[in-house]
Design an enzyme around this catalytic site. Structure first.
Site, mmCIF file in Angstrom:
data_model
loop_
_atom_site.group_PDB
_atom_site.id
_atom_site.type_symbol
_atom_site.label_atom_id
_atom_site.label_comp_id
_atom_site.label_asym_id
_atom_site.label_seq_id
_atom_site.Cartn_x
_atom_site.Cartn_y
_atom_site.Cartn_z
ATOM 1 N N ASP A 1 -23.055 -0.539 27.062
ATOM 2 C CA ASP A 1 -23.132 -1.451 25.921
ATOM 3 C C ASP A 1 -24.546 -2.015 25.866
ATOM 4 O O ASP A 1 -25.042 -2.563 26.862
ATOM 5 C CB ASP A 1 -22.139 -2.605 26.075
ATOM 6 C CG ASP A 1 -20.694 -2.158 25.904
ATOM 7 O OD1 ASP A 1 -20.468 -1.073 25.324
ATOM 8 O OD2 ASP A 1 -19.790 -2.890 26.345
ATOM 9 N N ASP B 1 -11.124 0.049 18.290
ATOM 10 C CA ASP B 1 -10.888 -1.119 19.140
ATOM 11 C C ASP B 1 -9.479 -1.623 18.867
ATOM 12 O O ASP B 1 -9.188 -2.124 17.778
ATOM 13 C CB ASP B 1 -11.919 -2.210 18.848
ATOM 14 C CG ASP B 1 -13.332 -1.761 19.165
ATOM 15 O OD1 ASP B 1 -13.489 -0.902 20.058
ATOM 16 O OD2 ASP B 1 -14.279 -2.250 18.530
#
EC number: 4.3.2.10
Length: 258
Positions: A11, A130
């Site tokens: 990330d 997600d």
């Protein structure tokens, strides 16, 4: 049978690799390029980079580090972050990425999936999803803008319906980011993975929850996922990729051993 894949996830925020828990409270892990090199040397099959605030900030992933990564690793890598057009994707692929992944932009405009697949081929179009398990309704719901906890919001999509939709539109691979499990290292959500596997006919990548080598084995053996993505166990050197792959191979998993 295709070999199963081990995929470290990096990330990226403000030019550095970060990691949170359940998509919140991100801490700085280190610099992008050295981490990418380390994982490639350890035996990763692929890397995934998420510029986690690009979509919520309304910008495209910073391409300068994409080209630097391409210069120093010899394994495929996928890049995600604010890709809203065919042109955005083309630039990232030109800078050296092998695949691009879209998440919130696909939710905002599902036709983007088809346009990207038509232009570049389904093999390099990944859709990240997600997904949050709601205990009260016993259902899985899709969220967007998850890179910024102030802007994260639920969509109207149930995870199962969105998986079906993105496949119809041309997704070549799906990464299922199980938000409840993210960063807590107590195992992948096998129940969810098994349920989604029955309707997912493209490669399915599990993401969120890996804490031990056994967790990877469970995802491959019990849910038949094609790849397992993880971050904190690799960033914090809890698990070495080479040793993990040796263990999985000994357990009968078809995997590329270094």
């Amino acid at each position: 049978m295709l070999a199963k894949r081990i995929i470290p996830c990096l990330d990226v925020k403000d030019g550095q690799v970060v990691k949170g828990v359940q998509f919140r409270n991100h801490e700085i892990i280190g610099d992008i390029v050295p981490l990418a090199q380390r994982y490639a040397q350890e035996g990763a099959d692929e890397l995934v980079f998420y510029d986690i605030t690009a979509s919520s900030d309304g910008r495209v992933v910073d391409k300068s580090w994409v080209s630097r990564v391409a210069e120093v690793i010899d394994i495929p890598f996928c890049v995600a972050g604010g890709i809203k057009s065919v042109e955005d994707a083309g630039q990232i692929l030109t800078f050296g990425a092998d695949k691009i992944s879209i998440n919130s932009p696909a939710l905002a405009d599902p036709t983007l999936i088809t346009r990207l697949a038509d232009r570049y081929g389904v093999q390099c179009i990944v859709v990240g999803i997600d997904t949050w398990y709601d205990e009260e309704s016993d259902s899985y719901q899709v969220y967007q803008f998850t890179g910024d906890e102030k802007r994260t919001k639920a969509t109207t999509w149930q995870t199962e319906d969105w998986i079906k939709e993105v496949q119809l539109r041309g997704a070549g691979e799906i990464v299922l980011n199980m938000m409840n499990q993210d960063g807590v290292r107590n195992g992948y959500d096998l129940r969810q993975l098994k349920q989604m596997r029955t309707i997912c006919h493209v490669p399915l990548i599990a993401s969120g929850g890996a804490g031990t080598s056994e967790h990877f084995l469970e995802a491959f053996r019990d849910a038949d996922v094609d790849g397992a993505l993880a971050a904190s166990v690799f960033h914090k050197q809890i698990i070495n990729i080479g040793e993990l792959k040796k263990y999985l191979s000994e357990q009968g998993v078809e995997i590329r051993v270094c």
